[in-house]
Design a protein around this motif. Structure first.
Motif, mmCIF file in Angstrom:
data_model
loop_
_atom_site.group_PDB
_atom_site.id
_atom_site.type_symbol
_atom_site.label_atom_id
_atom_site.label_comp_id
_atom_site.label_asym_id
_atom_site.label_seq_id
_atom_site.Cartn_x
_atom_site.Cartn_y
_atom_site.Cartn_z
ATOM 1 N N ARG A 7 1.039 -1.221 0.082
ATOM 2 C CA ARG A 7 -0.079 -0.019 0.065
ATOM 3 C C ARG A 7 0.727 1.120 -0.021
ATOM 4 O O ARG A 7 0.877 2.103 -0.663
ATOM 5 N N TYR A 8 1.894 1.333 0.788
ATOM 6 C CA TYR A 8 2.930 2.391 1.062
ATOM 7 C C TYR A 8 3.465 2.723 -0.449
ATOM 8 O O TYR A 8 3.428 3.754 -1.069
ATOM 9 N N ASP A 11 0.903 4.181 -2.898
ATOM 10 C CA ASP A 11 0.664 5.540 -2.604
ATOM 11 C C ASP A 11 1.982 6.421 -2.755
ATOM 12 O O ASP A 11 1.681 7.393 -3.372
ATOM 13 N N ASP A 78 -0.461 1.169 9.813
ATOM 14 C CA ASP A 78 -0.482 1.476 8.191
ATOM 15 C C ASP A 78 -0.242 2.867 8.189
ATOM 16 O O ASP A 78 -0.954 3.583 7.383
ATOM 17 N N PRO A 80 0.509 6.226 6.102
ATOM 18 C CA PRO A 80 0.371 6.383 4.978
ATOM 19 C C PRO A 80 1.712 7.210 4.422
ATOM 20 O O PRO A 80 2.686 7.676 5.176
#
Length: 111
Positions: A7-8, A11, A78, A80
């Motif tokens: 996810r990182y 992003d 998590d 961001p």
């Protein structure tokens, strides 16, 4: 762990694309603070305090391999991808115009 990292990365790619950046890197002060926090936790661990030599420790006896928390803690946090923690760099310019090159080489600003 891989889910949070994936996810990182996604992003970060979106952030770079939205700012026309060819590359991102972590601001040195942010990396230094992160290392201080991690090492403060790791210094109490068995791999560091146990008197062992292991591949977890570098030549100076610093643990750079093991995460000092459970993987679920990482997923829960998590973190961001935050622009203020990063530096963005523009792609290289193919030009002989010095003024254009100097303007283009400066870091992309997120602010």
């Amino acid at each position: 762990m891989i889910e949070a990292q994936s996810r990182y990365v996604v992003d970060a790619i979106k952030l770079a694309e939205s700012h026309g950046a060819a590359a991102l890197d972590v601001r040195p002060a942010v990396q230094d603070e992160f290392q201080r926090e991690i090492q403060a936790k790791l210094v109490k661990g068995g791999w560091t305090q146990g008197g062992c030599t292991s591949w977890y420790l570098d030549a100076r006896g610093v643990n750079r391999t093991i995460w000092p928390a459970f993987h679920v803690d990482v997923l829960a946090a998590d973190a961001p991808c935050r622009a203020q923690r990063l530096r963005a760099h523009r792609p290289p310019v193919l030009s002989t115009d010095r003024e254009q090159i100097v303007r283009h080489v400066r870091d992309v600003r997120f602010d």
